[in-house]
Design an enzyme around this catalytic site. Sequence first.
Site, PDB file in Angstrom:
ATOM      1  CG  HIS B 131     -24.330  13.573 -13.927  1.00  0.00           C
ATOM      2  ND1 HIS B 131     -24.604  14.027 -12.659  1.00  0.00           N
ATOM      3  CD2 HIS B 131     -23.654  12.399 -13.768  1.00  0.00           C
ATOM      4  CE1 HIS B 131     -24.102  13.168 -11.776  1.00  0.00           C
ATOM      5  NE2 HIS B 131     -23.538  12.168 -12.421  1.00  0.00           N
ATOM      6  CG  ASP B 168     -25.790   7.434  -9.792  1.00  0.00           C
ATOM      7  OD1 ASP B 168     -25.621   6.629 -10.707  1.00  0.00           O
ATOM      8  OD2 ASP B 168     -24.909   8.238  -9.416  1.00  0.00           O
ATOM      9  CG  HIS B 170     -21.953  10.377  -8.666  1.00  0.00           C
ATOM     10  ND1 HIS B 170     -21.846   9.094  -9.121  1.00  0.00           N
ATOM     11  CD2 HIS B 170     -20.757  10.711  -8.123  1.00  0.00           C
ATOM     12  CE1 HIS B 170     -20.627   8.650  -8.874  1.00  0.00           C
ATOM     13  NE2 HIS B 170     -19.946   9.602  -8.262  1.00  0.00           N
ATOM     14  CG  ASP B 257     -22.531   5.370  -9.080  1.00  0.00           C
ATOM     15  OD1 ASP B 257     -23.568   5.283  -8.386  1.00  0.00           O
ATOM     16  OD2 ASP B 257     -22.375   6.237  -9.954  1.00  0.00           O
TER      17      ASP B 257
END
Lengths: 222, 322
Positions: B131, B168, B170, B257
């Site tokens: 991120h 991931d 995200h 996740d």
Amino acid sequence: MFIARYMTTPALTIPPEMTIPVAKELLQSRHFRHLPVVDDAGKLVGVITDRDLRSAYPSSVLSGDTIKTCLAELDKTPVSTIMTRAFFTVTPASTLDDALILLDRERVGALPVVDENGKVVGIFSIRDLTKAYRTLFGLGERGSAMIVVEDDGNPKPLTRISRVLEEHKIRFTRLIRKDQDDFLDKSTIYLRVNTYNLSAVRNALKEAGFNVTIPTITPSTE
Amino acid sequence: MPSFAPLAIITDPLCHRHDTGGNDHPEAPARLVAIKERLDQSQLAPIITTAQPRPAERQWLTTIHSDEYLYRFEETTLSGKSYLDHQDNQLCFESYEAALRAAGAGLTAIDLLEGSQTSRAFCCARPPGHHAERSLALGFCFLNNAAIAARYWQQAHHRRKVMIIDWDAHHGNGIQAAFEEDPEVFYLSIHEHPTWSFPGTGWQEETGLGPGKGATCNLPLPPGSDDAAVKKILLEKVEPTIDFFEPETIIICAGFDGHAQDDMSGLCYTTDLYRHLGDCAARWADRYCQGRVLSLLEGGYHLSSLAASVEAYLTGLVTLEP
């Protein structure tokens, strides 16, 4: 929420005397679809759209001579003969909701924005509307996530959610309650939080008695 | 008994000292402890060699981050402040040093992969990276480990075409932003749909910009998506994309996740999916990269699922076809 904040300014306007070919050329070169027509004082007298202009032209199935005669005629015809005089407008103080209702009900693509004297100060198109709602919904706002909370049916759900989030210093920007409908069995609350720590959000909401659910496109069977 | 390829794990004690302040912060040192304990007990233990990373040198950090940001990050840690840019990004006095190790882990791993000692490497490091943007810490990330590794691979080892595959839960906004206009670094991400998921980026319509058009591929999944949904897009979208790009190197952003037990996303993967992802990564690496593949730990916060999923992934990654 006011149109003043989201309209396109200044709006390109034309005089009623402008001929149809000149107006067509102008729309095409600027990639516009709507032109407000104004008098000498800048007051709105009509609206012309790309569709109005296209239908003013002769059909291609007509004979060459007929087409030629029609085009010669168009060269002399002012836009005032084909413009829409029964137009709809908004003012800078109108809201996005006003514009949405008008655009939807009248099935038009844009609305001239006029001041209290009827003078054109801008234009508000469907594209401006989508951009405005995009901003309001926080679409593409980096660093946020949307949580779906089941309404537990107890009083003041939004108050309880806001309080617990603020107590936990969890920043949120939108809280939308959607009433029960045919599609979802329960009423649903949408919450846009500006954090990645969704575990913390879930725990805080749980503390306030709320259940976070996974959004689904099929109605819940619970 | 299956036979395994050797596996290098790059990790550093400093990565445990990046303190995110307790208070149930999900990105905690316990993540690395859980993974280590699980791997020590696993059938992989005999084939694992561990290496300590070097701190990433500034010349590689600045291929992705601005000088201003690096100073600001370092100063924030030294000043005793508790976060950078957003309260999510908790840090401590040693966080900058830890982040240099997490970014350096990729560089150390690439040297090992290029030195032919091993063809599979896993950077078991934190803080995570995908991120982090040029001048912004976001979503627990400070330095964009994968992006820095991609530039290092290109510039220090002259591998031109790098494929970053990020599964991931995200979207890796920082990686996409770094390479959006670059046709030689392909960024492919499978993540929960941005309408629902943090950070709200990674729309399918985004495919790269300018010369990089066609070298970004976002594959968002609706909340609730399971193993079958991922397997379907691996087959229908990911495989053809890799065959089209023909990467010289592959970097996997391995976040765990999306596991059903992990409440940081609405995805519902099982541990088995990660085994499958490991099988896939090994196959892609063998097909195009002489077996070399770098995997970097990103998210994954439910400790026991994280540890089990890492083991499953690595097992897939190193299992040799009979």
